[in-house]
Design a protein around this motif. Structure first.
Motif, PDB file in Angstrom:
ATOM      1  N   SER A 144       0.809  -1.223   0.000  1.00 62.62           N
ATOM      2  CA  SER A 144       0.000   0.000   0.000  1.00 62.62           C
ATOM      3  C   SER A 144       0.839   1.269   0.000  1.00 62.62           C
ATOM      4  O   SER A 144       0.474   2.272  -0.619  1.00 62.62           O
ATOM      5  CB  SER A 144      -0.932   0.015   1.217  1.00 62.62           C
ATOM      6  N   ASP A 145       1.983   1.246   0.673  1.00 64.98           N
ATOM      7  CA  ASP A 145       2.805   2.448   0.802  1.00 64.98           C
ATOM      8  C   ASP A 145       3.943   2.502  -0.221  1.00 64.98           C
ATOM      9  O   ASP A 145       4.867   3.306  -0.082  1.00 64.98           O
ATOM     10  CB  ASP A 145       3.394   2.522   2.219  1.00 64.98           C
ATOM     11  N   PHE A 146       3.872   1.649  -1.234  1.00 64.82           N
ATOM     12  CA  PHE A 146       4.984   1.527  -2.172  1.00 64.82           C
ATOM     13  C   PHE A 146       4.675   2.105  -3.550  1.00 64.82           C
ATOM     14  O   PHE A 146       5.468   1.985  -4.463  1.00 64.82           O
ATOM     15  CB  PHE A 146       5.376   0.054  -2.330  1.00 64.82           C
ATOM     16  N   SER A 147       3.529   2.724  -3.721  1.00 63.35           N
ATOM     17  CA  SER A 147       3.068   3.146  -5.044  1.00 63.35           C
ATOM     18  C   SER A 147       4.094   3.987  -5.798  1.00 63.35           C
ATOM     19  O   SER A 147       4.330   3.773  -6.992  1.00 63.35           O
ATOM     20  CB  SER A 147       1.749   3.918  -4.911  1.00 63.35           C
ATOM     21  N   GLU A 148       4.729   4.924  -5.124  1.00 74.03           N
ATOM     22  CA  GLU A 148       5.667   5.837  -5.789  1.00 74.03           C
ATOM     23  C   GLU A 148       7.117   5.385  -5.676  1.00 74.03           C
ATOM     24  O   GLU A 148       8.021   6.077  -6.156  1.00 74.03           O
ATOM     25  CB  GLU A 148       5.522   7.245  -5.197  1.00 74.03           C
ATOM     26  N   ARG A 149       7.347   4.226  -5.074  1.00 76.14           N
ATOM     27  CA  ARG A 149       8.713   3.734  -4.919  1.00 76.14           C
ATOM     28  C   ARG A 149       9.253   3.232  -6.246  1.00 76.14           C
ATOM     29  O   ARG A 149       8.532   2.653  -7.068  1.00 76.14           O
ATOM     30  CB  ARG A 149       8.745   2.602  -3.892  1.00 76.14           C
ATOM     31  N   SER A 150      10.543   3.406  -6.462  1.00 71.66           N
ATOM     32  CA  SER A 150      11.221   2.846  -7.629  1.00 71.66           C
ATOM     33  C   SER A 150      11.252   1.326  -7.508  1.00 71.66           C
ATOM     34  O   SER A 150      11.538   0.784  -6.430  1.00 71.66           O
ATOM     35  CB  SER A 150      12.642   3.389  -7.712  1.00 71.66           C
ATOM     36  N   LEU A 151      10.963   0.637  -8.613  1.00 68.35           N
ATOM     37  CA  LEU A 151      11.002  -0.824  -8.579  1.00 68.35           C
ATOM     38  C   LEU A 151      12.391  -1.322  -8.209  1.00 68.35           C
ATOM     39  O   LEU A 151      12.535  -2.319  -7.504  1.00 68.35           O
ATOM     40  CB  LEU A 151      10.577  -1.387  -9.943  1.00 68.35           C
ATOM     41  N   GLN A 152      13.426  -0.630  -8.687  1.00 67.91           N
ATOM     42  CA  GLN A 152      14.794  -1.063  -8.413  1.00 67.91           C
ATOM     43  C   GLN A 152      15.161  -0.932  -6.942  1.00 67.91           C
ATOM     44  O   GLN A 152      16.128  -1.543  -6.484  1.00 67.91           O
ATOM     45  CB  GLN A 152      15.777  -0.241  -9.262  1.00 67.91           C
ATOM     46  N   SER A 153      14.412  -0.157  -6.190  1.00 70.11           N
ATOM     47  CA  SER A 153      14.710   0.024  -4.770  1.00 70.11           C
ATOM     48  C   SER A 153      14.105  -1.068  -3.901  1.00 70.11           C
ATOM     49  O   SER A 153      14.372  -1.128  -2.699  1.00 70.11           O
ATOM     50  CB  SER A 153      14.202   1.390  -4.294  1.00 70.11           C
ATOM     51  N   LEU A 154      13.301  -1.938  -4.505  1.00 69.96           N
ATOM     52  CA  LEU A 154      12.595  -2.973  -3.742  1.00 69.96           C
ATOM     53  C   LEU A 154      13.433  -4.235  -3.601  1.00 69.96           C
ATOM     54  O   LEU A 154      14.310  -4.521  -4.425  1.00 69.96           O
ATOM     55  CB  LEU A 154      11.270  -3.318  -4.419  1.00 69.96           C
ATOM     56  N   SER A 155      13.127  -5.002  -2.583  1.00 68.61           N
ATOM     57  CA  SER A 155      13.729  -6.330  -2.446  1.00 68.61           C
ATOM     58  C   SER A 155      13.129  -7.265  -3.494  1.00 68.61           C
ATOM     59  O   SER A 155      12.112  -6.947  -4.133  1.00 68.61           O
ATOM     60  CB  SER A 155      13.463  -6.884  -1.046  1.00 68.61           C
ATOM     61  N   GLY A 156      13.759  -8.433  -3.660  1.00 76.41           N
ATOM     62  CA  GLY A 156      13.243  -9.393  -4.637  1.00 76.41           C
ATOM     63  C   GLY A 156      11.819  -9.815  -4.336  1.00 76.41           C
ATOM     64  O   GLY A 156      10.987  -9.929  -5.231  1.00 76.41           O
TER      65      GLY A 156
END
Length: 274
Positions: A144-156
């Motif tokens: 829910s809180d990840f909408s504007e996050r860069s995909l590359q910044s996420l864990s696998g």
């Protein structure tokens, strides 16, 4: 293969296969990867696809997606797969691969919205309803809180859940999952698969490749076992996953422990001497 749903109020169209595969063979660079495979996929069920590495599981999923040439027959809604346009096929089939990558970095919102493309007209924008749907699917996958996050910044594992959200937003009747829990911790594995189970309650058909046989038996309504490109067993998990099969197909001596309430586990002992 008969539908194994146990709900007594199955809609009539759930009793007809969504996908029928007959005499399917696939060659890649003159190597036969899939040989004479037959099975059916029904609405409202999860079919687990298991087998040792290199047996053809991913090839089978890619073929059903329409990516690979094949011999034999694949029917989707009783219509030949080859007769579907790429756009119509994308409306019917969504997939989540093991570790998909993008050439450019996107936000989570942009990646999930890609699931809308098959149903959008050329240059059609994103509507207010689409944003509501986005919020709903991100809540479903715990982002829910990840909408504007860069995909590359996420864990696998977070990326994998973003791609699942994309597939859910695509709203296709068939969902193909290629080892979707590989990058997830134990908690998120079960949350992920419980969500998939809820989707089948709405009539989705799911074909999922499993590496973890315990998860496969727990969450699948039926299992398909591939070995050297051939379908060597199919049916409900209890009848398919036997100690003999674990030895012959997976090369492991193992015991299957039965518990109350239908729970059971595989206890691996040692590799089979060849």
């Amino acid at each position: 293969m008969a539908c194994t749903q146990t709900n007594g109020n199955i809609p009539p169209d759930w009793n007809a296969p969504l996908v029928t595969v007959s005499d399917l063979s696939v060659q890649i660079q003159r190597n036969t990867i899939i040989r004479d495979v037959h099975f059916e996929l029904y609405p409202g069920t999860i079919t687990g696809l298991i087998g040792p590495n290199g047996c053809g599981k991913t090839t089978l999923l890619r073929t059903i997606c329409g990516y690979l040439p094949y011999q034999g027959s694949i029917l989707l809604k009783n219509q030949r797969l080859a007769d579907w346009s790429r756009r119509r096929l994308a409306c019917e089939i969504a997939s989540v691969r093991q570790a998909p990558s993008l050439s450019f970095d996107f936000t989570v919102k942009e990646v999930v919205f890609l699931g809308l493309l098959p149903r959008k007209a050329w240059l059609e924008g994103v509507s207010d309803q689409d944003h509501i749907s986005l919020k709903t699917v991100l809540e479903q996958v715990g982002l829910s809180d990840f909408s504007e996050r860069s995909l590359q910044s996420l864990s696998g594992g977070e990326r994998q859940r973003a791609y699942l959200a994309q597939a859910i937003l695509q709203n296709s009747e068939l969902l193909l999952l290629d080892e979707p829990t590989t990058h997830l911790d134990v908690c998120h594995q079960h949350q992920f698969l419980n969500l998939i189970k809820k989707l089948t309650h709405k009539g989705k058909a799911v074909l999922a490749v499993f590496h973890d046989l315990g998860l496969a038996t727990r969450f699948s309504d039926q299992l398909l076992v591939l070995h050297d490109g051939r379908l060597v067993a199919e049916g409900n998990p209890e009848s398919v996953l036997t100690e003999e099969l674990l030895s012959d197909v997976f090369g492991m001596h193992a015991k299957i422990a039965q518990y109350e309430h239908g729970q059971w586990e595989i206890i691996y002992e040692r590799p089979v001497s060849r």
